[in-house]
Design an enzyme around this catalytic site. Structure first.
Site, short mmCIF file in Angstrom:
data_model
loop_
_atom_site.label_atom_id
_atom_site.label_comp_id
_atom_site.label_asym_id
_atom_site.label_seq_id
_atom_site.Cartn_x
_atom_site.Cartn_y
_atom_site.Cartn_z
N HIS A 239 0.81 -1.22 0.00
CA HIS A 239 0.00 0.00 0.00
C HIS A 239 0.86 1.28 0.00
CE1 HIS A 239 -3.55 -2.42 1.11
NE2 HIS A 239 -2.78 -3.03 1.99
O1 RIB Z 1 -4.55 -0.27 5.04
C1 RIB Z 1 -3.18 -0.30 4.73
C2 RIB Z 1 -2.40 0.62 5.61
O2 RIB Z 1 -2.48 0.18 6.96
C3 RIB Z 1 -0.89 0.64 5.29
O3 RIB Z 1 -0.38 1.92 5.58
C4 RIB Z 1 -0.32 -0.37 6.25
O4 RIB Z 1 1.05 -0.08 6.59
C5 RIB Z 1 -1.19 -0.16 7.44
O5 RIB Z 1 -0.66 0.93 8.17
#
Ligand code: RIB
Ligand code: CA
Length: 310
Positions: A239
């Site tokens: 992500h």
């Molecule tokens: O939903 C994904 C996010 O949540 C990313 O930033 C992961 O590192 C968690 O923090």
């Protein structure tokens, strides 16, 4: 040569945060990494801060690391599970040879905004607690920060509940402050961060690449591949580095402007991002939302960045 983007990062390191930080240290032609704030989220602040400092030290990056919030603004901290108890899975790093920077994240952002008034950008890839605190303590920041790009939310679905994504679910009150701040926002949510599924050839190429960044990313990806097999956790998803790509390679994305409401109530809807598709609110757009990504182009950028052979 275009001038570099002065950037402050805010992270909850975190396996995919680590990949994002490693990538950012290789984007020196495009960004000037001013400093990094750590926030609680994936794991407790002691771990996210320690992971961040050990990582940047291992990578030879001298960006100062500031310790931020130990809990969300108005709720108890609910950590993630898919990053393991350390936050970096089973990836081990040598202890950093330096300490944390003096002052909190508000001070980091305030000083950077004064030095780079009108050009400073922020990349937030954890819960928005530090960012909201800075915006509350320094109300002038929206007029001197050029843009806040954050990994969070989704126009469709969630990964913590049916409706909300982890970062915004973790601290919805902070997210509400950021969405209502008047800052220029770019929202990089699950709509795009779940699209590029890690191809095996990318995993192999990073594993064959050399250098500290490729080394740590290869170990993180290996953990991600195993965690799915070993305890059925998430697919290997990256992500946070996708949010970095939205800053350094915006041509990979399709963006649409919306007024986005950030819901703080409800068991399922806390942290939900609701776009006003039909202009019911009559409010002007408050976010540029990434709605699509060139996944092949992203993986090509990713592989090239880490010096891997295509
Ligand atoms: O939903 C994904 C996010 O949540 C990313 O930033 C992961 O590192 C968690 O923090
Ligand atoms: Ca994160």
């Amino acid at each position: 040569m275009p001038s570099r983007i002065p950037l402050v990062m805010d992270v909850d390191t975190g396996t995919d945060d680590a990949v994002c930080i490693a990538a950012a240290t290789l984007c020196g032609e495009t960004i000037e990494l001013i400093g990094i704030g750590a926030v609680c989220g994936n794991v407790e602040i002691e771990k996210t801060a320690r992971n961040t400092l050990d990582l940047v030290d291992f990578l030879g990056c001298d960006a100062p690391v500031h310790v931020g919030a130990a809990k969300p603004l108005a709720r108890p901290l609910a950590t993630a599970v898919s990053h393991g108890t350390s936050g970096l899975g089973d990836v081990m790093l040598p202890a950093a040879r330096r300490g944390f920077a003096e002052g909190g994240v508000t001070e980091l952002i305030h000083k950077a905004a004064r030095r780079h008034a009108g050009t400073l950008e922020i990349l937030a890839v954890g819960p928005l607690t530090n960012i909201a605190t800075a915006l509350t303590e320094r109300p002038e920041l929206p007029s001197v920060i050029k843009r806040i790009t954050f990994m969070g939310g989704a126009l469709r679905g969630g990964n913590m509940t049916l409706a909300s994504e982890f970062n915004l679910h973790c601290d919805p009150e902070a997210a509400r402050i950021v969405f209502e701040s008047g800052c220029a926002l770019t929202m990089v949510g699950l709509d795009v961060t779940l699209k590029p599924e890690l191809p095996r050839h990318v995993f192999d190429r990073i594993g064959a690449a050399s250098g500290p960044q490729a080394d740590v990313v290869a170990r993180v990806l290996d953990f991600m591949m195993r965690r799915k097999d070993e305890f059925g956790a998430d697919d290997p998803n990256l992500h946070d580095v996708i949010a970095l790509a939205a800053i350094v390679k915006p041509s990979l994305f399709t963006f649409e402007s919306y007024y986005v409401h950030l819901e703080t109530g409800g068991e399922i809807t806390r942290g939900m991002t609701i776009a006003d598709f039909n202009n019911v609110s009559k409010r002007p757009p408050n976010a540029l939302v990434a709605v699509d990504i060139d996944a092949d182009g992203f993986w090509n950028w990713f592989v090239d960045l880490f010096g891997a052979e295509r």
